[in-house]
Design an enzyme around this catalytic site. Structure first.
Site, short mmCIF file in Angstrom:
data_model
loop_
_atom_site.label_atom_id
_atom_site.label_comp_id
_atom_site.label_asym_id
_atom_site.label_seq_id
_atom_site.Cartn_x
_atom_site.Cartn_y
_atom_site.Cartn_z
N ASP A 108 -10.95 -5.54 11.18
CA ASP A 108 -10.97 -6.96 11.53
C ASP A 108 -12.18 -7.30 12.40
OD1 ASP A 108 -10.00 -5.41 13.59
OD2 ASP A 108 -8.07 -6.43 13.74
N ASP B 184 0.81 -1.21 0.00
CA ASP B 184 0.00 0.00 0.00
C ASP B 184 0.85 1.27 0.00
OD1 ASP B 184 -2.69 -0.37 -0.35
OD2 ASP B 184 -3.25 0.43 1.60
#
Length: 1467
Positions: free
Chosen positions: A461, A142
């Site tokens: 998450d 990223d």
């Protein structure tokens, strides 16, 4: 996907083992009973307390703790664990039946997450005990770093040796940096072949390590060949998709390497990339298109596979469950290989076995195997049949328009994705993969909402796992031995704080999404007990509030001699005592079987308290601000320690010591420590003064003292940090911020009580509305509709304008600063550097002596000179300005030490050496002689060329002010950076060419910004006009009070000081000072302080007014709040497009936007950067670049502050003639109106940006000044029109409705006068301001409106006219000339509309008087209301009336009168 073993009657592949926990249950219920008893006791005895506050606060906090304990007991009520048997799996299941697995490794920053750690994780995963043809590894970068791709290519080459070696010798630790450690076991019993291969592997790994390490040192890691050319013009936040297939198992052989694919998804500043969740969704789509394995494993870049059989343990779970719904994902624990002894930072998390007995483990973001169909949004037992999936509208809507993606989804959801044989070759699908990684691909789909990783929280998450459980799925928690994955723990306290804050922020965000656990219980399939556990987890951010209140209670009670605990003599004292003792012993007993020492238990307990009061406490304000739309939460990457990559465990004696940075997160902790220490000292002092020991319990509550000591022990490391130095000590700036929480602040925001002004303004507004209603209702009854209609339109505008004013002034506040407190708390070495910009454009209109006095006053301020650099922009390219600056710097060497030695308050010599104050005896003859030398500037101004044309002045020989190259001269340079020398002083005359637009002052300011960025790059910039000298030597300290007092930068983008004038005429006859825009310092207590700036200060802050303003450089560089870019490669397309081709300019931008520009040491020598400065903001599009730039800053979400100090910080030179005042008003009104026709229109920035609505209304009010001229001039003509046509626009005197306009006039007049009277403004000055507001609207503003209209039609261009400064003011004397306030006139067409209005009203009054025939009809023929209005207009234009009969410069030129007469006749 349901798979069965070949022998279902044999021993199971996995066992669920339930624990007998009768004793823990009993203890937990006892603690719960004691907590409830304590609450009951508090409620029953509440009325008996002398001081209710601590008792009530304790009741509220303990209610929270009780609720929290109930949720914990619920989670731990039934406990179980899962045990797997991989050896049985290998006996029963053929490798060909193993499901394929796609492995996702994510990294975001090669600096914070060193490449060598990521590559070791990759190697460990490639070498696991699992068929290679069943695996595909996807690495998501990223940060779009060529270093990551280079490292992956080199690592894959090494893997061809490493993977066979590991499998041949059954190596257990398959991450090389952990395998090749100095502590490697003895190899005496190993074969010579193994030893030889071991040495070869170690050497090869050493070569790989050096390659990666050396590549990291280079600007570009390798040659820019075809594989790396795509990185040439990329920026980490703005680049296309890059996908590279690094390794490919084309033959599908089980002994080859798995597929290895590098992915850097497309990024664009206009699109939100959703942090890690966005990266995971891209990986899911790319893997779905390329390999489409039914299972997916995701690991963080530092989490290497420590157990080579981890995949087999996961398969034991997959194969053993008959129903897929019992195993949506398999979570393995997160453990750390480099954890510090006894875990001093409380990093290790021990997941309870309780949730495994409900719906299963949370998804923890790493070390987790997912079923692809679950991630694709499938609910339990859902499936779709394969068919014509390429044209399936449902699949296109849910998964996007990619045919390959729809195919992947259909196959995965139907369970047939294992049959796609052609997916063995990922390189065949690169184009399809690029399509699904685009920034806009997810728009209009269900990604992040119903499928994939969920958006809406930085804890993606937990949010994703909660969504899965909410659909009815269960999960499994697997803890095999040895630990399946090991990662890199934060080894510094700041790193641990960042991690804790990010977790708490993200978890709290979950509660405010549509995935709230309670909603999923009511509307979904989430079990109630599981929902309670999620609520416990997600409310971590709220824990900080009761924790910090409870930690402050003991100190409060000791200081106020009150109590929040039962007395020792009361039996109820046993309740809190029992809770503490039982909870403590139970905690030690519970963790002891896990091998946790008492020291580690204590660290976990105290850090639980410390984290709650620091990191967790800072989480919930972030979420609240996000919900209010004031800011956005930011995903902070946790730094990984590269030193751990050498394979050595961290045995450094200093490893466990706390280090500190300037993070505001620790401030609450330091505050609590200081408060409790103060309370203990106060209590001890009272004990010393106590006469007899019998009164011990009466003086101090021992329970409160024990609690205060306990809190201090929890913050023991903070206490040590207050007395340590360097990185092990808490910075003094943090300590004074903490002390500031309990001591007088360096800045106070004073909210003004304006209930009475509000009421008056609402009364005026009501009357205006009534008047409009009356006009509409009576419109059809009028004989002459035109004046009635025109009055309705004008009054509608006035009502709208008044609404804008009321909105702006509705809430008001002022900021007061205390520089003396600031100096006591902040060391000079911590002061930020400041670049000072002084702008001048014409040495005739802006005399050099005035500019040089401004320069001297700024050089002499009370601030370290090694923190200052002054840049003088000469837009007239005049050698006189440069010569004056050179001579001024010679004088400054005497002037500055003199001012600081004798604490001179007025540090502009022309104001200090006035005939009025007497000179002190301390002024040396040498000093007086140097001051006389300043007159050489006056002498030079008389010459054609001010001095000899030596080497310094030869550049000015053949130049013209509108056509010349750039000239930059370093006049003074503080090369040693000493605090007692002179600051840097740089002269700049930017290049000009008739073919290029120079954008007036905005262009000059942008040049100053770039040159200063290249040369000194200070984080703060002050800009002042050439006549605005520093009247208050502590002005910089007042500004620093603002800078240091705000915890968030976004609250203080710029600091605006007021503009006031030293040479203002008595009673301000020209209305130049605009006193209504700011309030004098002495007026804090007044309830009538109706300042517009006080109003905007309570919204988004003051408008930027073009001078006397401190800016943050990062804001001028275009940064939005909380934005930052990392330092790194400055040679990329994004920086070139934004900041230009200069390498030094791009370096300045990177350093500024990343917040590290204070560390550039070589910027001390500006002369080293002259060439770079020549090579290489403020907004263009309006002559009022100040308001436009400030509007742009507010539109990005920043706030600003308005600072008033005593004495006034800056004083300037006001226009002292009427023509120059008119020129100034016209330029302001023109520029403000131009803003409405740019892309920075306030309404657009409210809709598309982050400009607050009320702030937008205030900007609209200012920008519409010029438009005001139209209704003003129409309303001024209406009385005359009614006189002449014998009509009316006001109600008759005999009508009750006449009271409405009369009430408006009387109330508004009295209110305005009272408002200004309290500021010390005389009646004469108030009248001048009122009449000149009318006159300016009828003249300068009308011309401004017409200028903008002609510009929009393309018929002409607006011109920036410099306001003439009065040269006589430079002699230090105030203007006492009796003729100074008299109006002078020139042939400017601006006064023509005013003269026309005057003549029209004079004619109308004469006409009315002539038509009075008899006493009976005098009330009806000339309307008294209209007559009064006409007289009022004449009074406003009284000076014009006198000008009609004046002579010389005091008379209106006859040509102007004639033009006005012709216009009147035309009308």
């Amino acid at each position: 996907m349901v798979m069965e073993t070949r022998d279902s009657d044999s021993a199971p592949l996995h066992e669920k083992i339930f624990f007998k926990n009768t004793t823990p249950r009993a203890i937990e219920l006892v603690i719960l009973a004691l907590l409830v008893s304590l609450l009951v006791y508090r409620v029953v005895t509440f009325k008996d307390q002398d001081n209710y506050f601590p008792w009530l606060l304790a009741l509220l906090c303990e209610s929270w703790f009780t609720l929290y304990w109930i949720i914990i007991v619920n989670a731990k009520w039934t406990q179980c664990m899962n045990k797997t048997y991989p050896e049985r799996l290998l006996d029963r299941v053929n490798e060909s039946e193993f499901p394929a697995v796609d492995i996702f490794v994510t990294t975001a920053d090669p600096v914070l997450e060193p490449c060598i750690l990521t590559m070791n994780t990759v190697l460990s995963l490639l070498a696991v005990d699992y068929p290679a043809n069943k695996l595909a590894l996807y690495l998501s970068d990223d940060g779009c770093s060529p270093l990551i791709l280079y490292s992956l290519v080199e690592t894959t080459k090494f893997a061809k040796l490493w993977v066979p070696f590991c499998k041949k010798y059954n190596v257990q630790v398959r991450a090389p940096f952990r395998y090749f450690t100095p502590k490697t076991p003895s190899m005496e019993d190993e074969s010579s072949e193994f030893k030889q291969e071991w040495k070869t592997m170690k050497n090869e790994y050493g070569i790989l390590y050096k390659k990666i390490h050396l590549a990291a040192q280079r600007t570009f890691p390798c040659d820019r060949d075809s594989d790396f050319a795509v990185f040439a013009d990329t920026h980490r936040s703005n680049h296309p998709t890059i996908i590279k297939v690094v390794s490919e198992n084309k033959e599908g052989t089980p002994n080859d390497l798995p597929h290895v694919i590098y992915i850097s998804r497309e990024k664009n500043p206009k699109h939100h990339h959703h942090y890690k969740a966005g990266a995971m969704n891209v990986l899911t789509r790319v893997s779905g298109v390329m390999t489409n394995a039914p299972l997916m494993l995701n690991v963080d870049c530092d989490m290497y596979a420590n157990n080579p059989q981890v995949f087999l343990h996961a398969m034991c779970m997959v194969f053993s469950f008959k129903n897929e719904e019992d195993c949506a994902f398999i979570q393995f624990p997160q453990a750390f290989y480099d954890g510090l002894k006894d875990d001093p930072f409380g990093i290790q998390l021990y997941i309870a076995n309780g949730i495994s007995a409900i719906q299963g483990s949370f998804y923890a973001g790493s070390n987790c195997f997912h079923r692809r169909k679950v991630i694709y949004g499938s609910s339990t037992n859902d499936t779709i049949k394969t068919g014509n999936y390429t044209d399936n509208e449902y699949l296109h809507t849910m998964f996007g328009k990619s045919i390959e993606m729809s195919e992947s989804a259909a196959q995965a959801l139907s369970g047939s994705n294992a049959k796609l044989e052609n997916r063995r070759i990922p390189s065949s699908f690169i184009e399809a993969a690029i399509q699904v990684t685009g920034c806009s691909y997810e728009y209009g789909t269900a990604w992040g909402k119903q499928i994939g990783w969920m958006y809406g929280s930085t804890a993606e998450d937990i949010l994703t796992g909660l969504s899965i459980h909410g659909k009815g799925w269960k999960s499994v928690f697997c803890v095999p031995g040895p630990a399946p994955f090991l990662g890199c723990a934060p080894l510094t306290y700041p790193g641990a704080l960042i991690q804790q804050k990010r977790w708490a922020t993200g978890l709290l965000e979950v509660l405010f999404t549509n995935k709230n656990p309670l909603l999923l219980t009511l509307k979904g399939k989430l079990w109630v007990r599981q929902a309670l556990v999620y609520m416990w987890l997600c409310s971590w951010g709220f824990r900080g509030v009761p924790e910090i209140c409870y930690a402050a209670l003991p100190a409060y009670c000791i200081i106020t001699n009150s109590r929040f605990l039962p007395k020792i003599s009361e039996s109820a004292f046993l309740i809190p005592t029992a809770i503490l003792v039982i909870y403590t012993l139970y905690g030690i007993w519970e963790l002891k079987p896990l091998g946790i020492s008492v020291r580690m238990w204590w660290n976990l307990q105290r850090m639980g308290r410390v984290n709650a009061m620091t990191a967790l406490l800072s989480a919930w304000p972030s979420v609240i601000l996000k919900l209010l739309g004031l800011s956005q939460t930011v995903f902070h990457v946790t730094p990984k320690d590269e030193s751990s990559s050498d394979g050595d465990d961290n045995d450094d004696a200093n490893a466990g010591r706390f280090t500190y940075d300037r993070s505001p997160t620790i401030v609450p902790g330091v505050v609590i420590l200081l408060v409790n220490m103060t309370a203990l000292v106060s209590g001890s002092w009272r004990l010393v003064k106590m006469g007899s020991r019998e009164d011990l319990t009466a003086v101090l509550g021992l329970g409160e003292v024990f609690c205060s000591v306990f809190v201090s022990l929890c913050f023991w490391e903070y206490l040590k940090g207050m007395f340590r130095n360097g990185k092990y000590g808490i910075p003094w700036s943090t300590i004074w911020k903490s002390a500031n929480s309990g001591s007088p602040p360096v800045r106070e925001r004073i909210v003004i009580n304006n209930k009475i002004p509000r009421a008056i303004e609402l009364v005026i507004l009501s009357l205006l509305v009534f008047l409009l209603v009356y006009r509409v209702v009576t419109f059809k009854d009028q004989d002459h509709c035109f004046p009635w209609l025109l009055a309705l339109l004008c009054e509608s505008w006035f009502t709208f304008n008044w609404i804008l004013v009321v909105s702006t002034k509705w809430t008001q506040c002022m900021d007061k600063t205390y520089p003396e407190r600031f100096l006591d708390r902040v060391n000079e070495s911590e002061f930020p550097a400041v670049d000072i910009f002084v702008t001048t454009a014409d040495p005739i209109l802006e005399p050099c002596i005035i500019t040089m006095n401004t320069v001297l006053s700024l050089l002499a301020v009370d601030y370290p000179v090694n923190k200052l650099a002054l840049y003088l922009s000469d837009d007239g390219c005049s050698p006189l300005t440069f010569y004056s600056l050179v001579e001024t710097m010679k004088f400054a060497k005497l002037w500055i030490p003199f001012c600081k030695k004798y604490n001179v308050q007025v540090r502009a010599p022309f104001r200090y050496f006035t005939p009025k104050p007497s000179l002190t005896e301390d002024e040396s003859s040498e000093f007086q002689q140097e001051w006389k030398k300043m007159k050489v500037i006056e002498i030079a101004a008389q010459r054609k060329f001010p001095c000899d044309r030596d080497s310094d002045f030869v550049d000015f020989t053949d130049v013209h002010r509108s056509n010349h190259p750039t000239i930059i001269k370093v006049v003074s340079e503080n090369k040693e950076g000493t605090p007692n020398d002179l600051p840097h002083v740089i002269y700049i005359s930017r290049e000009k060419n008739p073919k290029h637009h120079h954008h007036y002052k905005a262009g000059a300011m942008n040049v100053l910004t770039r040159v200063s960025g290249v040369m000194t790059n200070a984080p703060l910039m002050l800009n002042v006009d050439c006549d605005m000298y520093a009247n208050n030597p502590q002005v910089f300290l007042h500004a620093m009070c603002m800078v240091f007092s705000f915890k968030n930068e976004e609250d203080c983008a710029f600091i605006q000081f007021p503009q006031a004038f030293h040479n203002g005429l008595k009673d301000d006859p020209f209305g130049s000072r605009m006193m209504h825009l700011f309030v004098q310092f002495t007026s804090f207590s007044s309830c009538f302080n109706q300042s517009m700036l006080n109003g905007v200060s309570s919204i988004q802050g003051a408008m930027y007014s073009g001078s006397n303003c401190f800016h943050r450089r990062k804001v001028i560089y275009g940064s939005s709040p909380n934005d930052a870019i990392e330092t790194g490669d400055t040679d990329n397309e994004y920086l070139r497009n934004m900041f230009g081709k200069s390498i030094e300019m791009r370096e300045s931008a990177v350093q500024t936007l990343s917040g590290s520009n204070a560390t550039i040491q070589n910027r001390r020598i500006p002369s080293s950067f002259i060439q770079a400065a020549i090579q290489i903001g403020w907004m263009y599009g309006s002559m009022t670049e100040d308001v436009l730039t400030g509007l742009s800053i507010h539109g990005r979400g920043w706030k600003s502050v308005f600072c008033l100090a005593e004495p006034l910080p800056f004083l300037g030179c006001a226009p002292v003639t009427y023509p120059s005042a008119l020129t100034q008003k016209k330029r302001w009104a023109t520029g403000l109106l131009e803003i409405l026709f740019t892309d920075k229109n306030p309404l657009l920035l409210t809709l598309n940006g982050k400009l607050w609505f009320r702030q937008a209304l205030a900007y609209i009010w200012v920008c519409l000044w010029a438009v005001r001229s139209v209704p003003e001039i129409c309303y001024a003509v209406l009385p005359a029109y009614c006189f002449i046509t014998n009509s009316r626009f006001l109600p008759k005197i005999s009508e009750s409705a006449f009271l409405i306009p009369m009430g408006i006039f009387v109330i508004y007049t009295l209110y305005g006068y009272l408002e200004f009277k309290l500021l010390g403004i005389s009646l004469r000055m108030w009248w001048n301001l009122q009449r000149m507001a009318r006159v300016n609207a009828l003249t300068a503003w009308l011309v401004a409106c017409l200028s903008v209209v002609l510009k929009l039609l393309g018929l002409s261009h607006t011109v920036f006219e410099v306001t003439q400064k009065d040269r006589t003011s430079s002699n230090g004397e105030d203007n006492d000339d009796a003729n100074a306030p008299r109006f002078t006139y020139d042939r400017s067409p601006m006064i023509v509309p005013g003269v026309v209005i005057l003549l029209v009203n004079l004619t109308a009054l004469v006409h009315g008087m002539v038509n009075i025939g008899s006493r009976e009809n005098w009330m009806y023929m000339p309307r008294l209301g209209e007559a009064f209005c006409s007289v009022f207009v004449l009074l406003c234009l009284w000076e014009y009336l006198k000008g009609l009969f004046g002579n010389g410069k005091y008379g209106i030129p006859s040509s102007t009168i004639w033009k006005s007469y012709k216009h009147m006749n035309m009308n």
